[in-house]
Design a protein around this motif. Sequence first.
Motif, mmCIF file in Angstrom:
data_model
loop_
_atom_site.group_PDB
_atom_site.id
_atom_site.type_symbol
_atom_site.label_atom_id
_atom_site.label_comp_id
_atom_site.label_asym_id
_atom_site.label_seq_id
_atom_site.Cartn_x
_atom_site.Cartn_y
_atom_site.Cartn_z
ATOM 1 N N PRO A 46 0.817 -1.212 0.000
ATOM 2 C CA PRO A 46 0.000 0.000 0.000
ATOM 3 C C PRO A 46 0.856 1.271 0.000
ATOM 4 O O PRO A 46 2.025 1.237 0.376
ATOM 5 N N ARG A 47 0.241 2.335 -0.405
ATOM 6 C CA ARG A 47 0.956 3.607 -0.435
ATOM 7 C C ARG A 47 1.104 4.195 0.961
ATOM 8 O O ARG A 47 2.102 4.849 1.265
ATOM 9 N N TYR A 48 0.080 3.997 1.781
ATOM 10 C CA TYR A 48 0.089 4.534 3.144
ATOM 11 C C TYR A 48 -0.215 3.415 4.128
ATOM 12 O O TYR A 48 -1.052 2.555 3.850
ATOM 13 N N LYS A 49 0.449 3.428 5.239
ATOM 14 C CA LYS A 49 0.247 2.381 6.244
ATOM 15 C C LYS A 49 -1.037 2.647 7.012
ATOM 16 O O LYS A 49 -1.265 3.734 7.534
ATOM 17 N N VAL A 50 -1.869 1.632 7.094
ATOM 18 C CA VAL A 50 -3.110 1.701 7.854
ATOM 19 C C VAL A 50 -2.968 0.800 9.069
ATOM 20 O O VAL A 50 -2.583 -0.365 8.945
ATOM 21 N N GLN A 51 -3.243 1.342 10.233
ATOM 22 C CA GLN A 51 -3.186 0.566 11.459
ATOM 23 C C GLN A 51 -4.523 -0.129 11.682
ATOM 24 O O GLN A 51 -5.564 0.522 11.754
ATOM 25 N N VAL A 52 -4.491 -1.446 11.768
ATOM 26 C CA VAL A 52 -5.696 -2.229 12.070
ATOM 27 C C VAL A 52 -5.555 -2.758 13.487
ATOM 28 O O VAL A 52 -4.570 -3.430 13.806
ATOM 29 N N PHE A 53 -6.524 -2.436 14.326
ATOM 30 C CA PHE A 53 -6.396 -2.807 15.734
ATOM 31 C C PHE A 53 -7.756 -3.175 16.302
ATOM 32 O O PHE A 53 -8.723 -2.420 16.196
#
Length: 287
Positions: A109-116
Motif C-alpha cells: 500500500p501507499r500509506y500504512k493503515v493501522q488495524v487494531f
Amino acid sequence: MKKKRSLTFSFEGDVNGNIIVGDGNSISQSATPSLQSDDIFFDVGHRLKRVREEIDLQSSQFTELLGLTSERQYLAMENRQDEVPLSLLEKVHLITGVELEWLKHGKEPRYKVQVFAFRTAQQGLEFMAQFKPRYLFFVLGKPRIFEHWNVCLVAQTSDYRYQVIDHKTSLDFWNWSDDLWFIPVYFEFLTILRDAFPRDPGLALPGSWYKKLITGQVHFLRAQKELDSQFFFWPDAVLDVNCQRDDSERYDRQYGRWITRMRNTYHEVVALVSNSKKPGSNWLSNR
C-alpha cells in the motif's frame, strides 16, 4: 452534568478533555537526511508528483518543505529529467507518511493503515495514545446497496501526516451476528474520544473513497475532498443515543433513518448485556 469516566491514559503533551494530546509533532529539518553524494537514485518523479498533488501543494511550496534550494532542481526530478535520491525520498516519507517502498518501487500500500481490535475501551484508548494526535477525524463510510456503515479514525500527527486507524467496526448493529457485547464497549470508546476532540469534524466519504482510505491507496487530504458536508456532526448524532441534544426525527432528516435503527438496536443490546443475557442468532433473525 457529565458523569466522571474511569477510563484514562496519558502521554507527553497538553491535556485535552480525557486525553493527553500531542503538542506539536513537527518534523525538524535537522532531523531529516540531507542529500548525499553517495545516494542511491531512483527514476520515480511521477510518484513524487502524485504525493505533492495529493497534499495540495505547489511545486514551490513542496520544494521549500523538503528543504531544497532550487525549485528548478525539484521540477527536473518530478518531470523525470533527473532521478530522485533516496535521502529525499526518505524525507518525503517522514513528512507525508507515504510508504518508502511505494516511492521506490511502486509497491502497495501507499500509506500504512493501522488495524487494531480491542476488547475494552481502555485498550483502545491506550492504542490511540501512541499517535499523539493533534486532531482526530471520525470518518464514516457511506454505503452503497448491501454495504455497511463503516467507521475509522484518522489521527493527524503533523502538518501533512495522517494515520488511519481501522477497527473493522460498522454501525449497522442490526446486521451483527455475534460479539454484541462489544457494542457498548465501542460506544464508550467513541464517547471518550469525542469528549476529548469535540470540535474536530466528523466526515462521511462515499464507499469507494472510504475503501481507498482504509486500504492505504490514498492520502487523507485527497480523500477529504470527497466528503459530504451534511455529515460534519454525525459523531454527535450517533453518540446521542437518548436524543438529549436533538430529536430523532431531525436526526433522521439529516443523516438518514439508519441512525434511528442503530439507536434502537443499541438500546436493545445494552438491555440484554446489562441483564447478563447472551444475545444469539434467534434474536437477530427476528429483527
